[in-house]
Design a protein around this motif. Structure first.
Motif, short mmCIF file in Angstrom:
data_model
loop_
_atom_site.label_atom_id
_atom_site.label_comp_id
_atom_site.label_asym_id
_atom_site.label_seq_id
_atom_site.Cartn_x
_atom_site.Cartn_y
_atom_site.Cartn_z
N ARG A 233 0.74 -1.18 0.16
CA ARG A 233 0.04 0.08 -0.07
C ARG A 233 0.99 1.28 0.22
O ARG A 233 2.09 1.17 0.56
CB ARG A 233 -0.80 0.06 1.27
CG ARG A 233 -1.97 -1.05 1.19
CD ARG A 233 -2.37 -1.17 2.69
NE ARG A 233 -3.45 -2.36 2.75
CZ ARG A 233 -3.09 -3.40 3.24
NH1 ARG A 233 -2.02 -3.61 3.93
NH2 ARG A 233 -3.90 -4.32 3.48
N SER A 234 0.33 2.33 -0.49
CA SER A 234 1.22 3.55 -0.64
C SER A 234 0.15 4.94 -0.88
O SER A 234 -1.02 4.36 -1.09
CB SER A 234 2.00 3.70 -1.88
OG SER A 234 1.57 3.58 -2.98
N TRP B 275 -2.04 8.17 0.73
CA TRP B 275 -2.83 8.38 1.91
C TRP B 275 -4.37 8.99 1.61
O TRP B 275 -4.39 9.66 0.50
CB TRP B 275 -1.92 9.87 2.56
CG TRP B 275 -2.69 10.03 3.81
CD1 TRP B 275 -2.66 9.50 5.19
CD2 TRP B 275 -3.39 11.33 4.16
NE1 TRP B 275 -3.33 10.40 6.25
CE2 TRP B 275 -3.85 11.52 5.36
CE3 TRP B 275 -3.72 12.34 3.25
CZ2 TRP B 275 -4.44 12.50 5.83
CZ3 TRP B 275 -4.13 13.42 3.67
CH2 TRP B 275 -4.80 13.46 5.04
N TRP B 276 -5.16 8.73 2.49
CA TRP B 276 -6.47 9.10 2.40
C TRP B 276 -7.27 8.60 1.14
O TRP B 276 -7.01 7.48 0.88
CB TRP B 276 -6.60 10.51 2.68
CG TRP B 276 -7.92 10.86 2.89
CD1 TRP B 276 -9.09 10.43 3.80
CD2 TRP B 276 -8.58 12.04 2.48
NE1 TRP B 276 -9.95 11.31 3.88
CE2 TRP B 276 -10.06 12.09 2.98
CE3 TRP B 276 -8.14 13.20 1.59
CZ2 TRP B 276 -10.86 13.39 2.64
CZ3 TRP B 276 -8.92 14.09 1.25
CH2 TRP B 276 -10.34 14.00 1.83
N ILE B 277 -7.68 9.61 0.37
CA ILE B 277 -8.35 9.07 -1.11
C ILE B 277 -7.17 8.86 -2.32
O ILE B 277 -7.38 8.45 -3.22
CB ILE B 277 -9.22 10.15 -1.62
CG1 ILE B 277 -8.69 11.46 -1.76
CG2 ILE B 277 -10.33 10.31 -0.60
CD1 ILE B 277 -9.47 12.73 -2.32
N PHE B 278 -6.01 9.15 -2.02
CA PHE B 278 -4.92 8.97 -2.74
C PHE B 278 -4.21 7.47 -2.60
O PHE B 278 -3.06 7.35 -3.17
CB PHE B 278 -3.91 10.04 -2.73
CG PHE B 278 -4.47 11.38 -2.87
CD1 PHE B 278 -4.98 11.86 -4.04
CD2 PHE B 278 -4.72 12.25 -1.89
CE1 PHE B 278 -5.51 12.99 -4.44
CE2 PHE B 278 -5.31 13.41 -2.16
CZ PHE B 278 -5.78 13.88 -3.06
N ARG B 279 -4.75 6.77 -1.54
CA ARG B 279 -4.17 5.36 -1.14
C ARG B 279 -4.34 4.47 -2.35
O ARG B 279 -5.36 4.39 -2.90
CB ARG B 279 -4.76 5.09 -0.15
CG ARG B 279 -4.11 3.84 0.47
CD ARG B 279 -4.84 3.52 1.89
NE ARG B 279 -4.05 2.59 2.56
CZ ARG B 279 -2.90 2.82 3.29
NH1 ARG B 279 -2.45 3.92 3.24
NH2 ARG B 279 -2.13 1.89 3.95
N THR B 280 -3.14 3.79 -2.93
CA THR B 280 -3.31 2.74 -3.68
C THR B 280 -2.84 1.49 -3.24
O THR B 280 -2.07 1.30 -2.34
CB THR B 280 -2.47 2.82 -4.98
OG1 THR B 280 -1.11 3.21 -4.65
CG2 THR B 280 -2.83 4.14 -5.81
N CYS B 281 -3.35 0.20 -3.73
CA CYS B 281 -2.94 -1.04 -3.36
C CYS B 281 -2.58 -1.87 -4.36
O CYS B 281 -3.30 -1.78 -5.41
CB CYS B 281 -3.92 -1.78 -2.45
SG CYS B 281 -4.39 -0.88 -0.80
#
Length: 64
Positions: A9-10, A12-18
């Protein structure tokens, strides 16, 4: 047999991607005999195709 995914995961918040980085098949031995008010459960588990399971496999199982 079930797949276990290593997810990185990288953000934060709505910009988080998995992203799934690696997947290993894990063979699990389960004992369904009745014990008390339930069943015995998982007896053993091991990674298929490797000598030693990576640490992330154990960490994934412990987090559930």
């Amino acid at each position: 047999m079930t797949p276990v995914h290593y997810v990185r995961r990288s953000g934060w918040w709505i910009f988080r991607t998995c992203r799934t980085v690696e997947t290993l098949d894990v063979t699990v031995g389960v004992d369904f005999r009745g014990v008390g008010d339930g069943s015995f459960g998982v007896v053993t588990a091991f990674c298929s195709g490797v000598v030693r399971c990576p640490d992330w496999v154990k960490e994934a199982a412990d987090s559930q």
